[in-house]
Design a protein around this motif. Structure first.
Motif, PDB file in Angstrom:
ATOM      1  N   CYS A  16      -4.109   4.672   4.848  1.00  0.00           N
ATOM      2  CA  CYS A  16      -4.755   3.860   3.959  1.00  0.00           C
ATOM      3  C   CYS A  16      -4.322   2.499   4.363  1.00  0.00           C
ATOM      4  O   CYS A  16      -3.266   2.024   4.554  1.00  0.00           O
ATOM      5  CB  CYS A  16      -4.386   4.390   2.525  1.00  0.00           C
ATOM      6  SG  CYS A  16      -5.420   3.404   1.344  1.00  0.00           S
ATOM      7  N   VAL A  75       0.609  -1.209   0.148  1.00  0.00           N
ATOM      8  CA  VAL A  75      -0.194  -0.032  -0.095  1.00  0.00           C
ATOM      9  C   VAL A  75       1.000   1.308  -0.110  1.00  0.00           C
ATOM     10  O   VAL A  75       1.646   1.312   0.813  1.00  0.00           O
ATOM     11  CB  VAL A  75      -0.760  -0.058   1.283  1.00  0.00           C
ATOM     12  CG1 VAL A  75      -1.910   1.184   1.097  1.00  0.00           C
ATOM     13  CG2 VAL A  75      -1.811  -1.235   1.057  1.00  0.00           C
ATOM     14  N   GLN A  80      -2.912   0.445  -3.937  1.00  0.00           N
ATOM     15  CA  GLN A  80      -2.281  -1.087  -3.456  1.00  0.00           C
ATOM     16  C   GLN A  80      -2.320  -1.904  -4.785  1.00  0.00           C
ATOM     17  O   GLN A  80      -3.010  -2.090  -5.750  1.00  0.00           O
ATOM     18  CB  GLN A  80      -3.316  -1.778  -2.259  1.00  0.00           C
ATOM     19  CG  GLN A  80      -4.678  -1.847  -2.831  1.00  0.00           C
ATOM     20  CD  GLN A  80      -5.497  -2.933  -3.196  1.00  0.00           C
ATOM     21  OE1 GLN A  80      -4.417  -3.845  -3.802  1.00  0.00           O
ATOM     22  NE2 GLN A  80      -6.587  -2.976  -4.030  1.00  0.00           N
ATOM     23  N   GLN A  96      -5.698  -6.026   8.107  1.00  0.00           N
ATOM     24  CA  GLN A  96      -5.338  -5.057   7.135  1.00  0.00           C
ATOM     25  C   GLN A  96      -3.952  -4.861   6.973  1.00  0.00           C
ATOM     26  O   GLN A  96      -3.081  -4.563   7.911  1.00  0.00           O
ATOM     27  CB  GLN A  96      -6.116  -3.958   7.695  1.00  0.00           C
ATOM     28  CG  GLN A  96      -7.700  -4.160   7.730  1.00  0.00           C
ATOM     29  CD  GLN A  96      -8.580  -3.098   8.229  1.00  0.00           C
ATOM     30  OE1 GLN A  96      -8.079  -1.724   8.126  1.00  0.00           O
ATOM     31  NE2 GLN A  96      -9.811  -3.313   8.444  1.00  0.00           N
ATOM     32  N   CYS A 111      -4.022   6.900  -2.473  1.00  0.00           N
ATOM     33  CA  CYS A 111      -3.816   5.493  -2.200  1.00  0.00           C
ATOM     34  C   CYS A 111      -3.744   4.583  -2.944  1.00  0.00           C
ATOM     35  O   CYS A 111      -4.711   4.641  -3.910  1.00  0.00           O
ATOM     36  CB  CYS A 111      -4.749   5.136  -0.899  1.00  0.00           C
ATOM     37  SG  CYS A 111      -4.429   3.487  -0.419  1.00  0.00           S
ATOM     38  N   ARG A 157     -13.978   5.153  -5.630  1.00  0.00           N
ATOM     39  CA  ARG A 157     -13.084   4.008  -5.974  1.00  0.00           C
ATOM     40  C   ARG A 157     -13.575   3.423  -7.430  1.00  0.00           C
ATOM     41  O   ARG A 157     -14.470   2.790  -7.743  1.00  0.00           O
ATOM     42  CB  ARG A 157     -13.635   2.785  -4.803  1.00  0.00           C
ATOM     43  CG  ARG A 157     -12.838   1.508  -5.114  1.00  0.00           C
ATOM     44  CD  ARG A 157     -11.777   1.542  -4.263  1.00  0.00           C
ATOM     45  NE  ARG A 157     -10.883   0.364  -4.360  1.00  0.00           N
ATOM     46  CZ  ARG A 157     -11.151  -1.103  -3.734  1.00  0.00           C
ATOM     47  NH1 ARG A 157     -12.267  -0.957  -2.854  1.00  0.00           N
ATOM     48  NH2 ARG A 157     -10.323  -1.836  -3.949  1.00  0.00           N
ATOM     49  N   SER A 217      -5.516  -1.795   3.379  1.00  0.00           N
ATOM     50  CA  SER A 217      -6.456  -2.585   2.083  1.00  0.00           C
ATOM     51  C   SER A 217      -6.366  -4.288   3.020  1.00  0.00           C
ATOM     52  O   SER A 217      -5.759  -4.363   3.786  1.00  0.00           O
ATOM     53  CB  SER A 217      -5.839  -3.018   0.916  1.00  0.00           C
ATOM     54  OG  SER A 217      -4.456  -3.539   0.956  1.00  0.00           O
ATOM     55  N   MET A 269     -10.808  -1.685   0.950  1.00  0.00           N
ATOM     56  CA  MET A 269      -9.784  -0.660   0.992  1.00  0.00           C
ATOM     57  C   MET A 269     -10.522   0.278   2.094  1.00  0.00           C
ATOM     58  O   MET A 269     -11.760   0.515   2.307  1.00  0.00           O
ATOM     59  CB  MET A 269      -9.426   0.092  -0.024  1.00  0.00           C
ATOM     60  CG  MET A 269      -8.616  -0.722  -0.967  1.00  0.00           C
ATOM     61  SD  MET A 269      -8.076   0.299  -2.292  1.00  0.00           S
ATOM     62  CE  MET A 269      -6.529   1.056  -1.673  1.00  0.00           C
TER      63      MET A 269
END
Lengths: 114, 117
Positions: free
Chosen positions: A91, A4, A25, A103, A23, A68, A93, A32
């Motif tokens: 941030c 990330v 990933q 996460q 952000c 998103r 994910s 997220m």
């Protein structure tokens, strides 16, 4: 894998200015999250997303917006910066839904509003 | 509403001492997970452990151990023979959510651990 990534690392805003925290990933995670960490405090959830095109509010969403459009990116928008938004923004994910998945956090963006 | 309480704001120990960080949680969910994260001075968040609500076995990983007691809603973290590199803020977190809603974490306020040489 970069994991990330967040940009910028630091930013100073004047009251009333706008900005977008980026952000990204590269783990193909569907889920997220955006958190903020105020000085000496734990993290609080701002917004989260369970997939492209789907977002929902967390505990402290006021003053922020998210979108998103792709699986990889989850930008956080501050429209009218206020001193109360001075914080470190993380941030994160996770690979799937449910409560069991850890996460993965980005390095954070330190924002100061003066 | 979910809540995580880390009553110890700051702890200071001398190297090689054992130290326990307390975590008490509240939830109405029957299935949940608890996590510990470490935040060193550099600021990133480092995942340490995950524990589900049905597994009350203690866990040991090197100098780290975790004691989960459902009866007291506690998930305490012990560092044995502490080292200066253990100095960090440690967060306990509780997850909520379903299969379609992601895993949303509720964090405690953290415990600042300082290990002095």
């Amino acid at each position: 894998n970069a994991g990330v990534t967040q940009t910028p690392k630091f930013r100073i805003l004047k009251i009333g200015q706008s900005m977008t925290l980026q952000c990204t990933q590269d783990m193909n995670h569907n889920y997220m999250y955006w958190y903020r960490q105020d000085p000496g405090m734990g993290l609080k959830l701002i917004y989260y997303s369970v997939g492209a095109g789907i977002t929902d509010k967390g505990e402290v969403p006021n003053g922020y917006n998210v979108s998103r459009s792709t699986t990889e990116d989850f930008p956080l928008r501050l429209e009218l910066a206020a001193p109360s938004q001075t914080s470190v923004y993380f941030c994160a994910s996770s690979p799937a839904g449910g409560v069991s998945y850890e996460q993965y956090f980005g390095p954070g963006t330190r924002l100061t509003v003066t | 509403a979910q809540k995580v309480t880390q009553a110890q704001t700051e702890i200071s120990v001398v190297e090689k001492e054992d130290v326990t960080l307390d975590c008490v949680y509240e939830t109405r969910d029957t299935t949940y997970y608890l996590f510990w994260y470490k935040q060193p001075p550099s600021g990133e968040l480092v995942f340490l452990i995950r524990r589900n609500s049905f597994d009350e076995q203690n866990e040991i990983s090197g100098r780290y151990s975790w004691n989960f007691q459902k009866s007291t809603s506690s998930f305490n973290f012990t560092i044995t023979a502490s080292q200066v590199v253990d100095s960090a803020v440690y967060f306990c977190a509780l997850s909520e959510g379903g299969e379609t809603s992601g895993s949303r974490l509720t964090f405690g306020e953290g415990t600042q651990l300082t290990v002095n040489p």
